[in-house]
Design a protein around this motif. Structure first.
Motif, mmCIF file in Angstrom:
data_model
loop_
_atom_site.group_PDB
_atom_site.id
_atom_site.type_symbol
_atom_site.label_atom_id
_atom_site.label_comp_id
_atom_site.label_asym_id
_atom_site.label_seq_id
_atom_site.Cartn_x
_atom_site.Cartn_y
_atom_site.Cartn_z
ATOM 1 N N LEU A 21 0.852 -1.174 0.000
ATOM 2 C CA LEU A 21 0.000 0.000 0.000
ATOM 3 C C LEU A 21 0.898 1.236 0.000
ATOM 4 O O LEU A 21 2.116 1.134 0.079
ATOM 5 C CB LEU A 21 -0.908 -0.010 1.228
ATOM 6 N N ASN A 22 0.288 2.399 -0.078
ATOM 7 C CA ASN A 22 1.036 3.650 0.063
ATOM 8 C C ASN A 22 1.860 4.010 -1.162
ATOM 9 O O ASN A 22 2.705 4.909 -1.100
ATOM 10 C CB ASN A 22 1.958 3.617 1.283
ATOM 11 N N GLN A 23 1.657 3.324 -2.291
ATOM 12 C CA GLN A 23 2.397 3.688 -3.478
ATOM 13 C C GLN A 23 1.803 4.935 -4.126
ATOM 14 O O GLN A 23 0.613 5.218 -3.989
ATOM 15 C CB GLN A 23 2.415 2.525 -4.468
ATOM 16 N N VAL A 24 2.630 5.682 -4.835
ATOM 17 C CA VAL A 24 2.233 6.945 -5.452
ATOM 18 C C VAL A 24 2.174 6.769 -6.954
ATOM 19 O O VAL A 24 3.048 6.138 -7.553
ATOM 20 C CB VAL A 24 3.230 8.063 -5.089
ATOM 21 N N GLY A 25 1.137 7.303 -7.591
ATOM 22 C CA GLY A 25 1.035 7.236 -9.049
ATOM 23 C C GLY A 25 -0.328 6.750 -9.491
ATOM 24 O O GLY A 25 -1.347 7.111 -8.912
ATOM 25 N N GLU A 26 -0.348 5.910 -10.501
ATOM 26 C CA GLU A 26 -1.590 5.369 -11.021
ATOM 27 C C GLU A 26 -1.343 3.966 -11.540
ATOM 28 O O GLU A 26 -0.291 3.677 -12.118
ATOM 29 C CB GLU A 26 -2.135 6.249 -12.152
ATOM 30 N N ILE A 27 -2.292 3.076 -11.305
ATOM 31 C CA ILE A 27 -2.149 1.702 -11.781
ATOM 32 C C ILE A 27 -2.173 1.692 -13.302
ATOM 33 O O ILE A 27 -3.058 2.275 -13.931
ATOM 34 C CB ILE A 27 -3.268 0.816 -11.218
ATOM 35 N N GLN A 28 -1.199 1.030 -13.890
ATOM 36 C CA GLN A 28 -1.110 0.933 -15.341
ATOM 37 C C GLN A 28 -1.838 -0.322 -15.820
ATOM 38 O O GLN A 28 -1.626 -1.416 -15.298
ATOM 39 C CB GLN A 28 0.362 0.878 -15.778
ATOM 40 N N PHE A 29 -2.714 -0.147 -16.796
ATOM 41 C CA PHE A 29 -3.442 -1.288 -17.337
ATOM 42 C C PHE A 29 -2.605 -1.981 -18.411
ATOM 43 O O PHE A 29 -1.930 -1.330 -19.205
ATOM 44 C CB PHE A 29 -4.773 -0.840 -17.940
ATOM 45 N N THR A 30 -2.673 -3.298 -18.420
ATOM 46 C CA THR A 30 -2.022 -4.061 -19.470
ATOM 47 C C THR A 30 -2.928 -5.216 -19.861
ATOM 48 O O THR A 30 -3.573 -5.819 -19.005
ATOM 49 C CB THR A 30 -0.647 -4.596 -19.023
ATOM 50 N N SER A 31 -2.988 -5.507 -21.150
ATOM 51 C CA SER A 31 -3.806 -6.616 -21.638
ATOM 52 C C SER A 31 -2.977 -7.891 -21.812
ATOM 53 O O SER A 31 -3.466 -8.883 -22.335
ATOM 54 C CB SER A 31 -4.449 -6.240 -22.977
ATOM 55 N N THR A 32 -1.723 -7.873 -21.359
ATOM 56 C CA THR A 32 -0.877 -9.058 -21.481
ATOM 57 C C THR A 32 -1.427 -10.193 -20.635
ATOM 58 O O THR A 32 -1.632 -10.022 -19.430
ATOM 59 C CB THR A 32 0.555 -8.733 -21.022
ATOM 60 N N PRO A 33 -1.706 -11.352 -21.220
ATOM 61 C CA PRO A 33 -2.266 -12.457 -20.427
ATOM 62 C C PRO A 33 -1.270 -12.966 -19.385
ATOM 63 O O PRO A 33 -0.067 -13.039 -19.645
ATOM 64 C CB PRO A 33 -2.554 -13.544 -21.460
ATOM 65 N N VAL A 34 -1.773 -13.294 -18.206
ATOM 66 C CA VAL A 34 -0.973 -13.947 -17.187
ATOM 67 C C VAL A 34 -0.967 -15.460 -17.423
ATOM 68 O O VAL A 34 0.065 -16.115 -17.329
ATOM 69 C CB VAL A 34 -1.511 -13.620 -15.779
#
Length: 247
Positions: A21-34
């Protein structure tokens, strides 16, 4: 060593074996399959959750697992049993499926429901941790294929299944760091009339769903107590905040 090459400065959608938690910024979306999965059953599949590991250590900012003793799984007729057949617990529909790992930075194998059997033609050892994580030795998370059989959960059960956690592991899983007393008071206020632990959990889940907002935008700057800030000030956040608040 190789895991470091997969880490980005900003969080991305996907899977990680440590949550901060406590990270700064914005979550980056990726369509790369896991991973890719193919089910071999003809029954209609419900919404499923895939499990890689359970993180049980929380220091107020970070979810992780301390170094654990691991068991070497021994194959029996080309299969790895993952559950004691003599253990009695409510079993839902049995499903079989094949998984191919695409882009995972660790060596975790993923399963749905409660895995019963793993079928894997693999020249390196297979391990299991006390939290139920299954790992493939020498795996960098790409290209591995395996088959599994699992029993799906039965959410309609009135009583939860029996607890098969080791007592010491259960103690670790229920331990919390020092937290803001307002969080304890809030939980007690929400669940004051709930008659059981199961109902208390359902009440808290419902309040988190209805009174807080989801957001992929992270904090502008770190805060001393991310949980208290989420619950009493910002009242919005991404999935890690909701899961941490629930715990």
């Amino acid at each position: 060593m190789f895991r470091g090459f997969h880490n980005d400065r900003l969080p991305r959608t996907g899977y990680t074996d440590e949550v901060r938690l406590n990270q700064v910024g914005e979550i980056q979306f990726t369509s790369t399959p896991v991973l890719r999965a193919r089910f071999q059953n003809s029954l209609r599949m419900p919404a499923l959750k895939w499990r890689g590991d359970a993180l049980i250590q929380f220091d107020g900012v970070r979810w992780f697992n301390r170094r654990q003793d691991i068991d070497l799984l021994k194959p029996q007729n080309g299969q790895f049993p993952l559950v004691d057949p003599a253990y009695a617990w409510p079993r839902g529909p049995r499903v079989s499926y094949e998984v191919k790992l695409e882009n995972v930075s660790g060596n975790e194998l993923f399963f749905v429901g409660r895995p019963e059997v793993l079928r894997l033609d693999y020249p390196f050892p297979i391990f299991r941790t006390p939290t139920g994580q299954v790992r493939a030795g020498n795996l960098l998370g790409r290209g591995l294929r395996y088959q599994a059989y699992s029993f799906l959960p039965q959410p309609q059960l009135r009583n939860p299944p029996p607890d098969d956690l080791d007592p010491e592991l259960r103690k670790q899983a229920l331990s919390l760091p020092p937290i803001d007393s307002r969080i304890v008071d809030l939980a007690r206020d929400w669940t004051r009339t709930a008659p059981s632990d199961l109902v208390r959990a359902q009440v808290i889940e419902r309040r988190l769903r209805t009174s807080f907002q989801y957001s992929t935008r992270l904090l502008d700057r770190p805060v001393p107590d991310p949980m208290a800030h989420f619950l009493f000030t910002r009242k919005q956040g991404h999935c890690e905040y909701f899961a941490s608040a629930m715990a």
